[in-house]
Design an enzyme around this catalytic site. Structure first.
Site, PDB file in Angstrom:
ATOM      1  N   GLY A  74       0.829  -1.192   0.000  1.00  0.00           N
ATOM      2  CA  GLY A  74       0.000   0.000   0.000  1.00  0.00           C
ATOM      3  C   GLY A  74       0.870   1.250   0.000  1.00  0.00           C
ATOM      4  O   GLY A  74       2.066   1.200   0.298  1.00  0.00           O
ATOM      5  N   GLY A 122       0.284  -5.053   0.642  1.00  0.00           N
ATOM      6  CA  GLY A 122      -0.994  -5.040  -0.050  1.00  0.00           C
ATOM      7  C   GLY A 122      -1.052  -5.976  -1.233  1.00  0.00           C
ATOM      8  O   GLY A 122      -2.128  -6.476  -1.585  1.00  0.00           O
ATOM      9  N   GLU A 145       6.102  -5.605   7.453  1.00  0.00           N
ATOM     10  CA  GLU A 145       5.429  -4.533   8.181  1.00  0.00           C
ATOM     11  C   GLU A 145       5.993  -4.241   9.562  1.00  0.00           C
ATOM     12  O   GLU A 145       5.906  -3.095  10.036  1.00  0.00           O
ATOM     13  CB  GLU A 145       3.928  -4.840   8.292  1.00  0.00           C
ATOM     14  CG  GLU A 145       3.153  -4.650   7.010  1.00  0.00           C
ATOM     15  CD  GLU A 145       3.298  -5.805   6.034  1.00  0.00           C
ATOM     16  OE1 GLU A 145       2.792  -5.701   4.902  1.00  0.00           O
ATOM     17  OE2 GLU A 145       3.932  -6.820   6.393  1.00  0.00           O
ATOM     18  N   ASP A 153      -0.978  -7.086   7.779  1.00  0.00           N
ATOM     19  CA  ASP A 153      -2.436  -6.993   7.731  1.00  0.00           C
ATOM     20  C   ASP A 153      -2.962  -7.530   6.399  1.00  0.00           C
ATOM     21  O   ASP A 153      -2.476  -8.540   5.934  1.00  0.00           O
ATOM     22  CB  ASP A 153      -2.867  -5.542   7.992  1.00  0.00           C
ATOM     23  CG  ASP A 153      -2.309  -4.558   6.973  1.00  0.00           C
ATOM     24  OD1 ASP A 153      -1.283  -4.864   6.332  1.00  0.00           O
ATOM     25  OD2 ASP A 153      -2.915  -3.484   6.804  1.00  0.00           O
TER      26      ASP A 153
END
Length: 353
Positions: A74, A122, A145, A153
């Site tokens: 992302g 992402g 992350e 996530d």
């Protein structure tokens, strides 16, 4: 014949096309390694919704423009620059991305992700929840992350916890990078197709009368020897503990490889490491929706903290690679702190209506 379903006067960041039997999605930000932003997330989700209702769409294919990346993650740099002041921007991105991840996981239409190049963050969420994931020799997979003060996530706590043994825990805590053969060994990739054969794969996915599984089987090739095979026992032994402190203690008593893993973890955000392990253990027995709700609670509270903004600054903006975490040690992250990250956000929980 290819039918373009987007405004021809624009250069969209997601190309949505009909290619024969397939709906084809191309992430079209090659200069940014096809990193996701909110408009891209919304465009993909809308295309999935439309395809699910179209009886002429027999399969969905997603890939990235260029040869460098499927999707590098992302656009966290934007979130770090503006997210502290703009709660709606920050929470809205994750809210819409996670809903898209859930839609991929629940698709009935066969879904193929071509992981040619960098596949991180992402990009993992765009691929790992679907049934068909094709690696090439250019595939580079990671969930890094914890190094930017975030968590793995996009449904990562659900997917990584289901990899063989403790591979998912190792990947999530260390941010380790995998090549194609490792991805196949771990079940991250379901098939390997050499990059030089991708044109053939695209043609068959668009026009072939066989089902997707048969098409992929005809092109599936050996990915080579995986280094994970030799590491599996060590990963399972050291990373089976349910606290980061116990994992580190085990690694510290291990061989050179184990001690290198401990050193890597100690460079990561202590808060993120604890949240990550908690999320993985909770996600192991959770439905994808429940895992995403937990992740959403965590990331909303992460916005109220320090480490995400500091991690992105150090790794992606200033690039000094010297984040100053707060708290700076695992001992400084209390159980009370962990509980706070599991509370429903003021703006409400993630929903999937």
């Amino acid at each position: 014949m290819t039918e373009i379903l987007t405004d021809p006067e624009m250069v969209p960041e997601v190309l949505v096309e009909r290619r024969g039997r397939a709906l084809w999605l191309t992430l079209n930000r090659p200069s940014a390694l096809n990193a996701l932003n909110r408009p891209m997330v919304l465009a993909i989700h809308r295309a999935l919704f439309d395809a699910a209702a179209d009886p002429d769409v027999e399969r969905i294919v997603i890939e990235g423009a260029g040869e460098r990346a499927f999707c590098a993650g992302g656009d966290v740099a934007l979130l770090a620059r503006r997210g502290r002041e703009d709660k709606v921007l920050f929470e809205g991105f994750f809210h819409d991305e996670y809903r898209m991840n859930q839609a991929i996981a629940r698709l009935v239409t066969p879904y193929v992700a071509i992981l040619d190049g960098v596949t991180m963050g992402g990009g993992v969420g765009l691929s790992i929840h679907g049934p068909y994931r094709v690696a090439t020799e250019r595939t580079l997979f990671a969930m890094p992350e914890t190094g930017i003060g975030l968590i793995p996530d996009v449904g990562g706590t659900h997917a990584l916890s289901r990899l063989p043994g403790e591979i998912g825990t190792w990947l999530a805590l260390t941010g380790a990078r995998l090549q194609a053969a490792d991805c196949v060994h771990a079940g991250i990739a379901t098939h390997f197709v050499p990059a030089e054969r991708l044109a053939v794969l695209r043609d068959l996915l668009a026009t072939g009368e066989e089902d997707v599984g048969e098409i992929l089987s005809t092109l599936d090739a050996p990915a080579g020897e995986s280094s994970l095979e030799a590491l599996q026992d060590g990963i399972d032994f050291h990373f089976a503990h349910d606290s980061v402190e116990e994992i580190l203690a085990s690694l510290d008593d291990g061989d050179d490889w184990a001690q290198a893993q401990a050193a890597a973890i100690r460079t990561m955000s202590p808060t993120s490491c604890k949240l990550t392990l908690l999320g993985l253990r909770m996600g192991a027995d959770a439905a994808i929706e429940d895992a995403l709700v937990t992740e959403y609670r965590m990331v909303c509270e992460i916005r109220n903290g320090h480490d995400f903004f500091e991690g992105v600054r150090a790794q992606l903006i200033d690039k000094d690679r010297k984040p100053l975490w707060s708290p700076a040690s695992l001992a400084g992250v209390s159980e009370e702190d962990m509980t706070r990250y599991l509370q429903e956000p003021e703006s409400g929980d993630l929903t999937f209506e």
